[in-house]
Write a protein that holds these residues in place. Structure first.
Motif, PDB file in Angstrom:
ATOM      1  N   SER A  12       0.848  -1.189   0.000  1.00 41.55           N
ATOM      2  CA  SER A  12       0.000   0.000   0.000  1.00 41.55           C
ATOM      3  C   SER A  12       0.873   1.225   0.000  1.00 41.55           C
ATOM      4  O   SER A  12       1.936   1.225   0.594  1.00 41.55           O
ATOM      5  N   LEU A  13       0.423   2.262  -0.667  1.00 52.10           N
ATOM      6  CA  LEU A  13       1.079   3.542  -0.446  1.00 52.10           C
ATOM      7  C   LEU A  13       0.028   4.582  -0.184  1.00 52.10           C
ATOM      8  O   LEU A  13      -1.129   4.444  -0.588  1.00 52.10           O
ATOM      9  N   ILE A  14       0.450   5.595   0.534  1.00 49.08           N
ATOM     10  CA  ILE A  14      -0.476   6.653   0.920  1.00 49.08           C
ATOM     11  C   ILE A  14       0.057   7.948   0.352  1.00 49.08           C
ATOM     12  O   ILE A  14       1.257   8.193   0.374  1.00 49.08           O
ATOM     13  N   HIS A  15      -0.827   8.767  -0.203  1.00 48.24           N
ATOM     14  CA  HIS A  15      -0.380  10.020  -0.816  1.00 48.24           C
ATOM     15  C   HIS A  15      -1.348  11.117  -0.418  1.00 48.24           C
ATOM     16  O   HIS A  15      -2.561  10.958  -0.501  1.00 48.24           O
ATOM     17  N   LEU A  16      -0.786  12.237   0.036  1.00 50.68           N
ATOM     18  CA  LEU A  16      -1.593  13.395   0.389  1.00 50.68           C
ATOM     19  C   LEU A  16      -1.713  14.252  -0.868  1.00 50.68           C
ATOM     20  O   LEU A  16      -0.706  14.698  -1.416  1.00 50.68           O
ATOM     21  N   PRO A  69      -1.482  20.514  -4.521  1.00 52.13           N
ATOM     22  CA  PRO A  69      -1.991  21.393  -5.572  1.00 52.13           C
ATOM     23  C   PRO A  69      -1.582  20.958  -6.978  1.00 52.13           C
ATOM     24  O   PRO A  69      -2.377  21.061  -7.902  1.00 52.13           O
ATOM     25  N   LYS A 106      -0.744   6.948 -12.296  1.00 56.90           N
ATOM     26  CA  LYS A 106       0.687   6.848 -12.020  1.00 56.90           C
ATOM     27  C   LYS A 106       0.925   6.207 -10.645  1.00 56.90           C
ATOM     28  O   LYS A 106       1.802   5.356 -10.489  1.00 56.90           O
ATOM     29  N   GLU A 142       2.681   2.563  -9.765  1.00 59.58           N
ATOM     30  CA  GLU A 142       3.807   2.506  -8.830  1.00 59.58           C
ATOM     31  C   GLU A 142       3.607   1.369  -7.823  1.00 59.58           C
ATOM     32  O   GLU A 142       4.517   0.583  -7.566  1.00 59.58           O
ATOM     33  N   ILE A 150       5.658  -2.295  -7.310  1.00 56.85           N
ATOM     34  CA  ILE A 150       6.277  -2.769  -6.056  1.00 56.85           C
ATOM     35  C   ILE A 150       5.816  -4.195  -5.760  1.00 56.85           C
ATOM     36  O   ILE A 150       6.600  -5.064  -5.393  1.00 56.85           O
ATOM     37  N   LYS A 184      -8.619  17.829  -3.682  1.00 56.67           N
ATOM     38  CA  LYS A 184      -7.381  18.320  -3.062  1.00 56.67           C
ATOM     39  C   LYS A 184      -7.495  18.230  -1.540  1.00 56.67           C
ATOM     40  O   LYS A 184      -8.541  18.522  -0.985  1.00 56.67           O
ATOM     41  N   GLY A 185      -6.421  17.827  -0.885  1.00 57.52           N
ATOM     42  CA  GLY A 185      -6.440  17.728   0.561  1.00 57.52           C
ATOM     43  C   GLY A 185      -6.848  16.351   1.057  1.00 57.52           C
ATOM     44  O   GLY A 185      -6.767  16.071   2.243  1.00 57.52           O
ATOM     45  N   VAL A 226      -6.451  12.238   1.489  1.00 59.69           N
ATOM     46  CA  VAL A 226      -5.403  11.230   1.539  1.00 59.69           C
ATOM     47  C   VAL A 226      -5.878  10.049   0.701  1.00 59.69           C
ATOM     48  O   VAL A 226      -6.993   9.575   0.901  1.00 59.69           O
ATOM     49  N   LEU A 228      -9.161  14.464   5.041  1.00 62.47           N
ATOM     50  CA  LEU A 228      -8.552  14.529   6.375  1.00 62.47           C
ATOM     51  C   LEU A 228      -9.357  15.415   7.299  1.00 62.47           C
ATOM     52  O   LEU A 228      -9.253  15.312   8.507  1.00 62.47           O
TER      53      LEU A 228
END
Lengths: 337, 337, 337
Positions: free
Chosen positions: A187-191, A194, A210, A214, A218, A244-245, A247, A273
């Motif tokens: 798992s990946l987490i991305h905030l 902008p 993208k 990724e 992995i 936007k904003g 997670v 969030l």
């Protein structure tokens, strides 16, 4: 609203860019996710441009679906990628865009076809992102029109079908025996920042793809510990927008492995969030197929997958069915030529 | 507000990311700063998420302190960094978060502990960033609670102590007189990374020009404190190439100011970090012209430049000559049309 | 070598890209530097492609000069920039490329001319970057040929002239003695952009730490000219927030050197570019410890620090005290286990 002829529409758009070290893995292969991102940027520009030719209200084209796409040749650092986009069908509220990516080696002059993708966009009002606008119609030749209509119906059916199944969650992996599903699940987490967004503060579909590529990469590398590349991506539906904003949590797990390929299921869950509801929701899901390359860049065998329990077996069988279906389709296409 | 048990709280969060060429130095070692950035992203997400579980007002967790931290193993390009964050203590207005970073070589499966850090966050209202919010309490076991309390007191004391000292250490240099040349003169240094370079490991001219424009823009904004934009760039000659791994120092200073424009001289000096000779050399130099815009986007007057000494006067006169020459050329071109 | 006609050469190349928040200042104006960078990418592709059409040896086109260029219209976030490059003259060892940048508002369909630039490239061998290759000639109409020849002579004269002058303008400051504190002291300035910030427009603590580590790394590398890595960071307190649109100045200097480690003090000063008060303030300060690695990745000795004056000696002693304290603590921890 009078219809334009296909040749009248600013009917083609080309992006190009030199591939850099950060676009590639350590062996120099450009990540499939970067190519998908570029494809989506081209699609977004051409369809947003077209949808604003007649509407009074300004709108942005939002990606709702990418058809199954294959990576036909690898791309390397220093090569130039050219993405050419064309609008190939319009329904009253959506557009089909075809994007072709060519790779050019500017040292040798060699060119190759890297990818060819079909994307569906829907125009959303800039004032109210939930309001879907009308698409200025383009008039194609009768036969093209008819085939486009068929593709439109087919993708609509497919989108509705997956919308029902999508909420199933991917539980955290059980104890990780080597080559089991849990072993490589990632798992990946991305905030969302902008630059992931454009004018209306929602994430570009290309950015999401993208991230999905990724994670899938992995998972694949963990399973076979070799140089791996994206071979194809099954149709992707974008069910819900991501603001936007938020997670986003992107999770990938192996579903099926053939002799030389790995199918990886990737899901994207988004969660604000700061909003009071704060409910996490499934935004996108898709299947990526990766292959493992030896040091000469040739596809090689992949360790078999250890399947545990009923659920994993069920997903394995479904993956195998998809694999066999696609293989049969490829063979049929070959014979037809 | 009723307390949650630690195990109830969204008690752990994991980020992961593949390390890329731009994350590392030329030998392949990932910069510690990139690991710190990842640690902070994990800390920010977990603490913002927690602080919004009970508050009415939406808030963001803001980093106020990082405890001493050590880098235990190096991380390399192609490895995956996993940052796991956990809330380990809550006071009424702050949270302690512990983040552990593991490095995974996805080719060999090897894992190593890279870093373990402790961060303190304070929730600030989104409406009013100076308003500190309450932290929903988490109930820890008695012993943990007591130790957390001790750490909380210790960091509070340390923070107050350094707050007094902070202005002492390395005082900012006394600023020259406002609107003088020295007042707005600015320098930036940039370590040349892989993505700045071409296939033969020399910096793209476009990257250098972007850095030059960045410095010139800061000089201009420092002089007039308004929205400024690049109006033109005089001919630029690239005398010497700049190699990967160099440090470039880009310096800009005002030379001449007309009624509505500012001329800024920008020079680029390059220096290898690893060569034993280590001679710094002038690679590029150019003149940028900026204008100041009012809130309607129209060009407006610029404060005059205070010129000190012979050298500055000489450069001012030369700048004026260039300005008058270009103005005459523009007028001549206009008349010719 | 037979000459091509201008129309035969792959005579035009087009790049395009949507402008994002990170490309612009806080008012939304795209930085001129990003446009220059895009122009140069287009020029590099078209001229590298052309120079490899006939040469045996592979080569890359290297930018040697940009003629004076003007920014004719502003470009904003969300607009699409189109850069079209064309080869307009070839001499035996150089090419002239003209690049035109158009801005397109894809919502309104409006287009505008943003910039028109002329660049000169020279082909350098990939084997030996100092070897200048031949340019395959392009045949232009007689009049164009003659005018191109004139432009070629003019730029050649200008380049030679500035080559002589270049070392004069803004001479690099006299370097302090090698291995002294002043010798390696370094500063960088960074204009805070949208992606550096949280939802409430203040810089992420992680971004600040990354900049601090970057400066500290440059200081360390300047002192010992080897591969250096971050070993630890002392507690960092974030005293004051840094807002979007500020300029931060990050300065690092050596304080203490043990046998195998270097302690570097780093301070961050922030300053608003648009506020009228414009007070610069100290936002953060910290001590970073770096070690120097030999080619096997093992820690090696570091050149001793030349300390000048009382202040430097005082900071050296304080650094030594911190070093001994941490060492004693580590030993105690080891014995406790």
């Amino acid at each position: 609203m009078s219809a334009m002829k296909a040749s009248d529409a600013a009917s083609s758009l080309q992006l190009c860019r030199i591939m850099r070290p950060d676009d590639a893995n350590i062996v120099g292969n450009v990540h499939g996710g970067n190519i998908l991102k570029m494809i989506e940027e081209a699609g977004c520009i051409i369809s947003t441009r077209h949808c604003n030719t007649q509407n009074e209200d300004r709108c942005l084209a939002v990606l709702v679906r990418v058809e199954k796409t294959e990576f036909l040749s690898p791309l390397f650092i220093g090569e130039v990628a050219h993405a050419t986009a064309e609008i190939t069908y319009t329904s009253p509220h959506s557009l089909e865009v075809q994007v072709k990516v060519m790779g050019e080696n500017i040292l040798t002059g060699a060119k190759k076809l890297v990818n060819r993708a079909v994307l569906w966009y829907v125009p959303c009002s800039l004032q109210n992102v939930d309001k879907i606008m009308e698409v200025p119609p383009i008039k194609f030749a009768a036969e093209q029109e008819e085939e486009g209509q068929k593709r439109y119906e087919a993708q609509k059916t497919a989108r509705l079908k997956t919308k029902e199944m999508v909420e199933e969650v991917m539980p955290p992996p059980p104890k990780p025996e080597k080559h089991s599903v849990g072993f490589s699940q990632s798992s990946l987490i991305h905030l969302v920042g902008p630059s992931d967004c454009t004018l209306h503060d929602y994430v570009h579909g290309g950015v999401t793809m993208k991230l999905m590529d990724e994670v899938a990469g992995i998972v694949a590398a963990r399973h076979c510990n070799t140089n791996i590349v994206t071979a194809s991506v099954d149709a992707i539906n974008f069910h819900r927008k991501i603001k936007k904003g938020c997670v986003v949590t992107v999770t990938g797990r192996l579903t099926f492995i053939s002799n030389k390929s790995m199918e990886i299921e990737v899901v994207v869950d988004a969660c604000s969030l700061v909003d009071t509801e704060k409910v996490s929701y499934r935004a996108v899901s898709a299947f990526f197929t990766f292959i493992s390359l030896d040091k000469y860049g040739k596809a090689q065998s992949v360790p078999p997958l250890k399947v545990n329990g009923e659920d994993e077996q069920k997903r394995y069988d479904e993956g195998q069915a998809r694999y066999l279906f696609n293989k049969a389709k490829r063979l049929a296409a070959k014979e037809a030529n």
